[in-house]
Write a protein that holds these residues in place. Sequence first.
Motif, PDB file in Angstrom:
ATOM      1  N   LEU A 106     147.163  63.886   3.498  1.00  0.00           N
ATOM      2  CA  LEU A 106     147.587  63.697   2.119  1.00  0.00           C
ATOM      3  C   LEU A 106     147.166  64.916   1.311  1.00  0.00           C
ATOM      4  CD1 LEU A 106     146.521  59.971   1.646  1.00  0.00           C
ATOM      5  CD2 LEU A 106     148.796  60.863   2.147  1.00  0.00           C
ATOM      6  N   ALA A 107     148.132  65.586   0.717  1.00  0.00           N
ATOM      7  CA  ALA A 107     147.850  66.833   0.007  1.00  0.00           C
ATOM      8  C   ALA A 107     146.845  66.628  -1.112  1.00  0.00           C
ATOM      9  CB  ALA A 107     149.151  67.415  -0.546  1.00  0.00           C
ATOM     10  N   SER A 108     146.961  65.513  -1.862  1.00  0.00           N
ATOM     11  CA  SER A 108     146.057  65.288  -2.987  1.00  0.00           C
ATOM     12  C   SER A 108     144.619  65.101  -2.517  1.00  0.00           C
ATOM     13  CB  SER A 108     146.503  64.068  -3.790  1.00  0.00           C
ATOM     14  OG  SER A 108     146.535  62.915  -2.976  1.00  0.00           O
ATOM     15  N   VAL A 109     144.443  64.390  -1.399  1.00  0.00           N
ATOM     16  CA  VAL A 109     143.099  64.196  -0.849  1.00  0.00           C
ATOM     17  C   VAL A 109     142.548  65.531  -0.350  1.00  0.00           C
ATOM     18  CG1 VAL A 109     141.751  63.054   0.950  1.00  0.00           C
ATOM     19  CG2 VAL A 109     143.568  61.803  -0.228  1.00  0.00           C
ATOM     20  N   ASP A 110     143.391  66.284   0.337  1.00  0.00           N
ATOM     21  CA  ASP A 110     142.974  67.580   0.858  1.00  0.00           C
ATOM     22  C   ASP A 110     142.550  68.497  -0.282  1.00  0.00           C
ATOM     23  OD1 ASP A 110     142.546  69.478   2.905  1.00  0.00           O
ATOM     24  OD2 ASP A 110     144.499  70.384   2.528  1.00  0.00           O
ATOM     25  N   HIS A 111     143.324  68.525  -1.356  1.00  0.00           N
ATOM     26  CA  HIS A 111     142.985  69.361  -2.503  1.00  0.00           C
ATOM     27  C   HIS A 111     141.672  68.931  -3.137  1.00  0.00           C
ATOM     28  CE1 HIS A 111     147.460  70.602  -3.061  1.00  0.00           C
ATOM     29  NE2 HIS A 111     146.799  71.498  -2.360  1.00  0.00           N
ATOM     30  N   ALA A 112     141.466  67.622  -3.268  1.00  0.00           N
ATOM     31  CA  ALA A 112     140.230  67.127  -3.870  1.00  0.00           C
ATOM     32  C   ALA A 112     139.018  67.513  -3.029  1.00  0.00           C
ATOM     33  CB  ALA A 112     140.291  65.609  -4.039  1.00  0.00           C
ATOM     34  N   LEU A 113     139.151  67.405  -1.707  1.00  0.00           N
ATOM     35  CA  LEU A 113     138.039  67.766  -0.825  1.00  0.00           C
ATOM     36  C   LEU A 113     137.764  69.266  -0.871  1.00  0.00           C
ATOM     37  CD1 LEU A 113     138.893  65.496   2.245  1.00  0.00           C
ATOM     38  CD2 LEU A 113     137.048  65.179   0.590  1.00  0.00           C
ATOM     39  N   GLN A 114     138.830  70.061  -0.880  1.00  0.00           N
ATOM     40  CA  GLN A 114     138.650  71.510  -0.997  1.00  0.00           C
ATOM     41  C   GLN A 114     137.953  71.869  -2.303  1.00  0.00           C
ATOM     42  OE1 GLN A 114     141.959  74.219   0.094  1.00  0.00           O
ATOM     43  NE2 GLN A 114     143.072  72.377   0.636  1.00  0.00           N
ATOM     44  N   LEU A 115     138.354  71.205  -3.373  1.00  0.00           N
ATOM     45  CA  LEU A 115     137.783  71.488  -4.688  1.00  0.00           C
ATOM     46  C   LEU A 115     136.310  71.101  -4.730  1.00  0.00           C
ATOM     47  CD1 LEU A 115     138.318  72.579  -7.460  1.00  0.00           C
ATOM     48  CD2 LEU A 115     139.266  70.364  -8.127  1.00  0.00           C
ATOM     49  N   ALA A 116     135.964  69.957  -4.143  1.00  0.00           N
ATOM     50  CA  ALA A 116     134.562  69.553  -4.093  1.00  0.00           C
ATOM     51  C   ALA A 116     133.734  70.573  -3.324  1.00  0.00           C
ATOM     52  CB  ALA A 116     134.440  68.169  -3.449  1.00  0.00           C
ATOM     53  N   ALA A 117     134.281  71.074  -2.212  1.00  0.00           N
ATOM     54  CA  ALA A 117     133.570  72.080  -1.427  1.00  0.00           C
ATOM     55  C   ALA A 117     133.378  73.370  -2.222  1.00  0.00           C
ATOM     56  CB  ALA A 117     134.316  72.368  -0.130  1.00  0.00           C
ATOM     57  N   LEU A 118     134.406  73.782  -2.967  1.00  0.00           N
ATOM     58  CA  LEU A 118     134.302  74.989  -3.782  1.00  0.00           C
ATOM     59  C   LEU A 118     133.209  74.849  -4.839  1.00  0.00           C
ATOM     60  CD1 LEU A 118     138.070  75.852  -4.361  1.00  0.00           C
ATOM     61  CD2 LEU A 118     136.430  77.169  -3.024  1.00  0.00           C
ATOM     62  N   LEU A 119     133.154  73.700  -5.478  1.00  0.00           N
ATOM     63  CA  LEU A 119     132.145  73.470  -6.508  1.00  0.00           C
ATOM     64  C   LEU A 119     130.746  73.510  -5.905  1.00  0.00           C
ATOM     65  CD1 LEU A 119     133.833  70.566  -8.508  1.00  0.00           C
ATOM     66  CD2 LEU A 119     133.562  72.932  -9.264  1.00  0.00           C
ATOM     67  N   GLN A 120     130.605  72.924  -4.726  1.00  0.00           N
ATOM     68  CA  GLN A 120     129.300  72.884  -4.087  1.00  0.00           C
ATOM     69  C   GLN A 120     128.850  74.256  -3.621  1.00  0.00           C
ATOM     70  OE1 GLN A 120     128.889  71.354  -0.068  1.00  0.00           O
ATOM     71  NE2 GLN A 120     127.258  70.005  -0.762  1.00  0.00           N
ATOM     72  N   GLN A 121     129.768  75.008  -3.034  1.00  0.00           N
ATOM     73  CA  GLN A 121     129.395  76.264  -2.398  1.00  0.00           C
ATOM     74  C   GLN A 121     129.357  77.438  -3.369  1.00  0.00           C
ATOM     75  OE1 GLN A 121     128.379  75.984   0.522  1.00  0.00           O
ATOM     76  NE2 GLN A 121     129.342  74.167   1.374  1.00  0.00           N
ATOM     77  N   GLU A 122     130.212  77.416  -4.401  1.00  0.00           N
ATOM     78  CA  GLU A 122     130.365  78.614  -5.234  1.00  0.00           C
ATOM     79  C   GLU A 122     129.993  78.425  -6.696  1.00  0.00           C
ATOM     80  OE1 GLU A 122     134.171  79.981  -2.553  1.00  0.00           O
ATOM     81  OE2 GLU A 122     134.071  80.607  -4.636  1.00  0.00           O
ATOM     82  N   GLY A 123     129.798  77.178  -7.119  1.00  0.00           N
ATOM     83  CA  GLY A 123     129.350  76.963  -8.483  1.00  0.00           C
ATOM     84  C   GLY A 123     130.480  76.800  -9.487  1.00  0.00           C
ATOM     85  N   PRO A 124     130.175  76.949 -10.770  1.00  0.00           N
ATOM     86  CA  PRO A 124     131.104  76.604 -11.845  1.00  0.00           C
ATOM     87  C   PRO A 124     132.462  77.297 -11.762  1.00  0.00           C
ATOM     88  CG  PRO A 124     128.913  76.974 -12.731  1.00  0.00           C
ATOM     89  CD  PRO A 124     128.875  77.400 -11.294  1.00  0.00           C
ATOM     90  N   LEU A 125     133.514  76.515 -12.064  1.00  0.00           N
ATOM     91  CA  LEU A 125     134.886  77.009 -12.064  1.00  0.00           C
ATOM     92  C   LEU A 125     135.590  76.559 -13.331  1.00  0.00           C
ATOM     93  CD1 LEU A 125     136.054  76.022  -8.449  1.00  0.00           C
ATOM     94  CD2 LEU A 125     135.600  78.348  -9.238  1.00  0.00           C
ATOM     95  N   ARG A 126     136.480  77.401 -13.832  1.00  0.00           N
ATOM     96  CA  ARG A 126     137.382  76.988 -14.896  1.00  0.00           C
ATOM     97  C   ARG A 126     138.576  76.265 -14.263  1.00  0.00           C
ATOM     98  NH1 ARG A 126     138.587  82.750 -17.343  1.00  0.00           N
ATOM     99  NH2 ARG A 126     138.836  83.021 -15.090  1.00  0.00           N
TER     100      ARG A 126
END
Length: 247
Positions: free
Chosen positions: A9-29
């Motif tokens: 599911l693209a929406s689930v995949d995007h949400a998981l990718q986004l959570a990983a980005l926030l965890q690994q790289e910090g604040p995002l706009r």
Amino acid sequence: MRNKPPYALASVDHALQLAALLQQEGPLRVTDAADRLGVAVSTAHRLLAMLVYRDFAEQGPDRRYGPGKILRPAEASAAPITLLREACGAPLRWLVEQTRESANVVVPAQAEVRFIATVESPQVLRVGDRVGRSLPAHRASGGKAILAALPPDQVTALYEDSDEVDLRRLHRELGLVRKRGFAINDQLTETGLTAIGVVVRDAVGGPLAGVSIALPTARFDRDLLPAWVHALATAARRIEAAMADRR
């Protein structure tokens, strides 16, 4: 070995990718998130709102989004991740063309390495995207290539308090990696997966990152190892040159 399911599911995949980005790289706009995911700004905003609702993200006073209380803070990496990701795109694509196997770039984060870029193999049976994942450095091929480029006392400092690592054995293995110029992960991190990695060095010769190819173990062929290592070394040099151009 895990590949992306055909019913993903693209929406689930995007949400998981986004959570990983926030965890690994910090604040995002919101616009940063949209750009990284390749989605519309409105879609990124909805994904972030849901992550905030479930405590996977928090919005700061500057309106940027950072990791929420559910996400365990990851070890920080000193590597310039944004520059590396930009620099490694073309070399990784070239590496996949040469080897027809999935290619990755990892950066060190204490005793782990973190995947920051992947280009997948065009073959049906392949190793999937690893971006956002972390692995023990002493097991991953790119991690071992990085450790082998460190002074031995730094390796000792990383693992002297670890009950899981035999330091003598690790130093012997890293000596072999230095002699050969590459490292192999033969199913140490995942059954059915083999990876070969080399180090990417910074401007003063220190280990900046690792570049690797990962393939199903059933397709590993020692007769192809010299050609694979040559392609990896060439890709590493191209990443180093691209980094130098961006400084």
